[in-house]
Design an enzyme around this catalytic site. Structure first.
Site, PDB file in Angstrom:
ATOM      1  N   GLU A  37       0.885  -1.140   0.050  1.00 22.76           N
ATOM      2  CA  GLU A  37       0.116  -0.045   0.078  1.00 22.76           C
ATOM      3  C   GLU A  37       0.660   1.397   0.143  1.00 22.76           C
ATOM      4  OE1 GLU A  37      -2.999  -0.308  -1.164  1.00 22.76           O
ATOM      5  OE2 GLU A  37      -3.693  -1.342   0.276  1.00 22.76           O
ATOM      6  N   THR A  39       3.044   2.094  -2.184  1.00 20.85           N
ATOM      7  CA  THR A  39       4.165   1.812  -2.771  1.00 20.85           C
ATOM      8  C   THR A  39       4.385   2.141  -4.024  1.00 20.85           C
ATOM      9  OG1 THR A  39       3.374  -0.509  -2.840  1.00 20.85           O
ATOM     10  CG2 THR A  39       5.092   0.063  -1.209  1.00 20.85           C
ATOM     11  N   ALA A 125     -15.258   3.152  -1.976  1.00 19.20           N
ATOM     12  CA  ALA A 125     -14.889   2.142  -1.114  1.00 19.20           C
ATOM     13  C   ALA A 125     -13.441   1.546  -0.997  1.00 19.20           C
ATOM     14  CB  ALA A 125     -15.838   0.821  -1.468  1.00 19.20           C
ATOM     15  N   GLY A 126     -12.737   2.184  -1.824  1.00 20.38           N
ATOM     16  CA  GLY A 126     -11.388   1.755  -2.041  1.00 20.38           C
ATOM     17  C   GLY A 126     -11.183   0.602  -2.787  1.00 20.38           C
ATOM     18  N   SER A 130     -12.706   4.083  -9.944  1.00 20.63           N
ATOM     19  CA  SER A 130     -12.275   4.980 -11.035  1.00 20.63           C
ATOM     20  C   SER A 130     -11.297   4.403 -12.084  1.00 20.63           C
ATOM     21  CB  SER A 130     -11.428   6.223 -10.607  1.00 20.63           C
ATOM     22  OG  SER A 130     -10.384   5.644  -9.658  1.00 20.63           O
ATOM     23  N   ASP A 174      -3.724   0.469  -9.948  1.00 21.06           N
ATOM     24  CA  ASP A 174      -5.265   0.228 -10.113  1.00 21.06           C
ATOM     25  C   ASP A 174      -5.600  -0.092 -11.643  1.00 21.06           C
ATOM     26  OD1 ASP A 174      -5.281   0.765  -7.718  1.00 21.06           O
ATOM     27  OD2 ASP A 174      -6.041   2.735  -7.772  1.00 21.06           O
TER      28      ASP A 174
HETATM   29  C1  GLA Z   1      -4.794   4.586  -4.688  1.00 22.73           C
HETATM   30  C2  GLA Z   1      -4.034   4.887  -5.851  1.00 22.73           C
HETATM   31  C3  GLA Z   1      -3.039   3.600  -6.065  1.00 22.73           C
HETATM   32  C4  GLA Z   1      -2.230   3.378  -5.158  1.00 22.73           C
HETATM   33  C5  GLA Z   1      -3.046   3.283  -3.863  1.00 22.73           C
HETATM   34  C6  GLA Z   1      -2.377   3.157  -2.380  1.00 22.73           C
HETATM   35  O1  GLA Z   1      -5.874   3.375  -5.003  1.00 22.73           O
HETATM   36  O2  GLA Z   1      -4.945   5.191  -6.933  1.00 22.73           O
HETATM   37  O3  GLA Z   1      -2.361   4.045  -7.198  1.00 22.73           O
HETATM   38  O4  GLA Z   1      -1.241   4.664  -4.596  1.00 22.73           O
HETATM   39  O5  GLA Z   1      -4.124   4.300  -3.559  1.00 22.73           O
HETATM   40  O6  GLA Z   1      -1.692   1.977  -2.341  1.00 22.73           O
END
Ligand code: GLA
Length: 391
Positions: A37, A39, A125-126, A130, A174
């Protein structure tokens, strides 16, 4: 009531809004990051899996110089004229993709675009709703324009749309997992080199949505990124060629502590530690050592909470309850400051991990007691990366 699949909903929404069928459609998944996370934008490794939940974009040509976008979520028709500068709200993500595809020569400079969006990926929600949107939009517009890009290039277009156009200073995780994900696998991605490795994943995972929503762009995310850059700039006094925090040698942690004032020190310690942890976790996963892998999830959460300060009380409650109930591992996932936690309850196929029932009820009870409401708890199903959909 039977809910129609997102593919059918996107197509139907397109027809209902524009009075004609879409020319192309595509989908991309949300993701859960197992470990690694904060990173990626520090040049380190990440280990996400693609979810079964997907976002579908149906696309067709429109009036030159105009983007028209509709989503089942807000139900309103957005009209953006390219000559007026940047689009706002969620259509900015699609406008960013259009701009990138224009730069890449896939779309003409004034190509009019219409899109309709339907999604099963929860927003905020993480779970990277997007990137699911930008990657699906890229793939759908390629289908519409009969353009061809490799999955990594699709990830690149989506990344630049989000990073350069929308202005969220995210890393590459992502969009890459949304483009390259494979069912039943975690993707080890080295962000600095973009080297990837698919690793079979047989764990049983729960996703616990705290219901706490954040707005990435407005949150502390960009501030953390700036802190990491400030840390690198200071560390260059010792190691002039250091480009990324993640490449700082583990054996030089003493020097790092001395060189950096707080909070830069804690941020850097998280990144360096999380980098080592993630590479080790990937090895454990490849060898099927899930229980030991789970311990690293707890360590990662602790580092996010204490050093990177990107957790939230609700996430800490979930992780502590999971630990008490005997789950193999648990941690916040995604940027943090809210969103979801993942819980590893054992092997997917009846291994020795404590049953889900006890873990679920312990988390429920703890959360209810602390916040007077229940969190959303679901079993994670993995999915594949971006693909074309029937219209
Ligand atoms: C978001 C960002 C990712 C990453 C995470 C944290 O999801 O879009 O690129 O930096 O946070 O690990």
């Amino acid at each position: 009531m039977l809910v129609k699949p997102a593919r059918a909903r996107a197509s139907a929404l397109f027809r209902a809004t524009f009075g004609v069928p879409p020319l192309a459609a595509a989908s991309a998944p949300g993701r859960v990051n197992l470990i690694g996370e904060h990173t990626d934008y520090n040049g380190g490794p990440v280990l996400p899996i693609a979810l079964a939940q997907r976002t579908v974009v149906a696309a067709g040509p429109g009036e030159p110089g105009v983007l028209e976008a509709v989503s089942e979520r807000d139900g309103r028709l957005w009209r953006h004229l390219y000559k007026e500068g940047r689009a706002t709200d969620w259509p900015a993500y699609v406008a960013g993709v259009v701009a990138e595809l224009q730069t890449a020569g896939v779309l003409a400079w004034d190509a009019g675009v219409r899109v309709a969006v339907a999604s099963d990926v929860p927003v905020g929600a993480g779970l990277s709703s997007s990137a699911a949107l930008t990657v699906a939009a890229t793939r759908a517009l390629l289908g519409m324009a009969r353009g061809r890009l490799a999955p990594r290039q699709i990830a690149g277009v989506a990344y630049r749309a989000e990073h350069n156009y929308v202005g969220v200073r995210c890393g590459v995780m992502d969009q890459t997992i949304a483009a390259l994900g494979k069912p039943g696998h975690a993707l080890l991605l080295e962000s600095a080199s973009l080297a990837t490795k698919q690793i079979p994943f047989h764990g049983r995972l729960l996703l616990v949505d705290t219901g706490v929503r954040h707005d990435l762009a407005a949150s502390a995310f960009n501030q953390r990124r700036a802190e990491c850059e400030a840390a690198v700039a200071r560390l260059q006094l010792d190691l002039p060629e250091v480009m990324w925090l993640a490449t700082w040698p583990m054996s030089w942690l003493g020097r790092l502590r001395k060189a950096l004032p707080q909070p830069l020190r804690n941020r850097a310690l998280h990144v360096v530690g999380e980098t080592a942890r993630t590479r080790f976790a990937a090895q454990l996963l490849a060898r099927g050592r899930l229980q030991r892998f789970g311990e690293l999830l707890y360590e990662s959460h602790e580092s996010c909470r204490r050093l990177y300060e990107c957790s939230a009380p609700e996430l800490d409650t979930v992780v502590a309850a999971a630990k008490r109930a005997g789950a193999w591992g648990a941690r916040m996932t995604g940027a943090g400051w809210g969103g979801a936690a993942l819980v590893l309850t054992g092997k997917g196929d009846g291994g020795k991990g404590k049953g889900d029932a006890k873990v679920v009820s312990t988390i429920r009870r703890a959360f209810l007691k602390a916040y007077g409401r229940e969190p959303g708890i679901t079993v994670v199903r993995t999915g594949g990366g971006a693909r074309a959909e029937r219209v």
